[in-house]
Design a protein around this motif. Sequence first.
Motif, short mmCIF file in Angstrom:
data_model
loop_
_atom_site.label_atom_id
_atom_site.label_comp_id
_atom_site.label_asym_id
_atom_site.label_seq_id
_atom_site.Cartn_x
_atom_site.Cartn_y
_atom_site.Cartn_z
N GLU A 109 -51.62 -25.58 -5.34
CA GLU A 109 -50.26 -25.14 -5.11
C GLU A 109 -49.31 -25.72 -6.16
OE1 GLU A 109 -47.65 -24.12 -1.18
OE2 GLU A 109 -49.13 -25.72 -1.05
N VAL A 110 -48.28 -24.94 -6.48
CA VAL A 110 -47.29 -25.36 -7.46
C VAL A 110 -45.91 -25.33 -6.80
CG1 VAL A 110 -46.20 -24.84 -9.68
CG2 VAL A 110 -48.65 -24.41 -9.36
N PHE A 111 -45.20 -26.44 -6.92
CA PHE A 111 -43.83 -26.55 -6.43
C PHE A 111 -42.93 -26.69 -7.66
CE2 PHE A 111 -46.60 -28.07 -3.12
CZ PHE A 111 -46.12 -27.41 -2.01
N VAL A 112 -41.94 -25.82 -7.78
CA VAL A 112 -41.03 -25.86 -8.92
C VAL A 112 -39.65 -26.29 -8.43
CG1 VAL A 112 -39.80 -24.42 -10.59
CG2 VAL A 112 -42.24 -24.16 -10.32
N GLN A 114 -35.80 -26.40 -8.12
CA GLN A 114 -34.75 -25.38 -8.20
C GLN A 114 -34.02 -25.45 -9.55
OE1 GLN A 114 -33.80 -22.94 -5.86
NE2 GLN A 114 -32.54 -22.22 -7.55
N SER A 115 -33.81 -26.67 -10.05
CA SER A 115 -33.09 -26.85 -11.31
C SER A 115 -33.83 -26.21 -12.48
CB SER A 115 -32.86 -28.34 -11.58
OG SER A 115 -34.07 -29.07 -11.42
N LEU A 116 -35.15 -26.12 -12.44
CA LEU A 116 -35.92 -25.47 -13.50
C LEU A 116 -35.91 -23.95 -13.32
CD1 LEU A 116 -37.73 -26.04 -15.97
CD2 LEU A 116 -39.67 -26.00 -14.42
N ALA A 117 -35.93 -23.51 -12.09
CA ALA A 117 -35.96 -22.07 -11.79
C ALA A 117 -34.69 -21.36 -12.25
CB ALA A 117 -36.18 -21.85 -10.30
N GLU A 118 -33.65 -22.11 -12.52
CA GLU A 118 -32.37 -21.53 -12.96
C GLU A 118 -32.38 -21.18 -14.45
OE1 GLU A 118 -29.74 -24.67 -11.83
OE2 GLU A 118 -29.95 -24.22 -9.69
N ASP A 119 -33.38 -21.64 -15.19
CA ASP A 119 -33.45 -21.40 -16.64
C ASP A 119 -34.02 -20.02 -16.95
OD1 ASP A 119 -32.44 -23.91 -17.24
OD2 ASP A 119 -34.44 -24.82 -17.36
N GLU A 120 -33.52 -19.42 -18.03
CA GLU A 120 -34.05 -18.14 -18.49
C GLU A 120 -35.43 -18.31 -19.11
OE1 GLU A 120 -32.09 -15.10 -20.92
OE2 GLU A 120 -30.24 -15.76 -19.93
N GLU A 121 -35.60 -19.41 -19.85
CA GLU A 121 -36.88 -19.70 -20.49
C GLU A 121 -37.33 -21.10 -20.12
OE1 GLU A 121 -37.21 -17.30 -24.62
OE2 GLU A 121 -36.22 -19.23 -24.74
N PRO A 146 -44.80 -19.89 -7.68
CA PRO A 146 -44.60 -21.24 -7.15
C PRO A 146 -43.64 -21.23 -5.96
CG PRO A 146 -43.16 -20.88 -9.01
CD PRO A 146 -44.02 -19.65 -8.88
N VAL A 147 -43.67 -22.31 -5.21
CA VAL A 147 -42.70 -22.53 -4.15
C VAL A 147 -41.52 -23.24 -4.83
CG1 VAL A 147 -42.23 -23.70 -1.97
CG2 VAL A 147 -44.51 -22.73 -2.43
N VAL A 148 -40.34 -22.64 -4.77
CA VAL A 148 -39.16 -23.22 -5.42
C VAL A 148 -38.39 -24.03 -4.38
CG1 VAL A 148 -37.03 -22.74 -6.68
CG2 VAL A 148 -39.05 -21.31 -7.06
#
Length: 157
Positions: A109-112, A114-121, A146-148
């Motif tokens: 499992e991958v947990f990302v 939220q602060s990273l999920a806001e990036d375009e790249e 991933p679970v954000v």
Amino acid sequence: MPIKKLKDYLDKNNIEYITIRHSLAFNAQQIAATTHIPGKELAKTVMVKIDGKMAMAVLPASYLVNLNRLKELTGAKTLELANEMEFKHLFPECEIGAMPPFGNLYDMEVFVAQSLAEDEEIAFNAGTHVELIRMAYADFERLVQPVVLAFSTARTA
């Protein structure tokens, strides 16, 4: 070649990405500085054990994992950092600490954050301490699913 499995997977899924070679660096902050990629866009993979099962916590290089918050958000009974001896055998084609955040390729499992999920790249280690891959976050999310969660905090000076 550590990056082959990942590149084959990205190519098979028609993902646009670039490979960035850089001088030898072992921590995410050094890599960000060397490659001139903002620390918020460079993803680091932190291995954790959630109720005894290995998982990836993926967050910006310039942030820290809040383990208590991650434990709370996942509903885990136990959550702790994994040590290298516990996970190095799971990534035989990767240098220790340079595994890409593609837990789906390693059945975990991958947990990302939220602060990273806001990036375009995002950019991340590609299996070695001298190579990164940069790609659209939306493509990463589509492939890895991933679970954000909001489990990271900005590093203070």
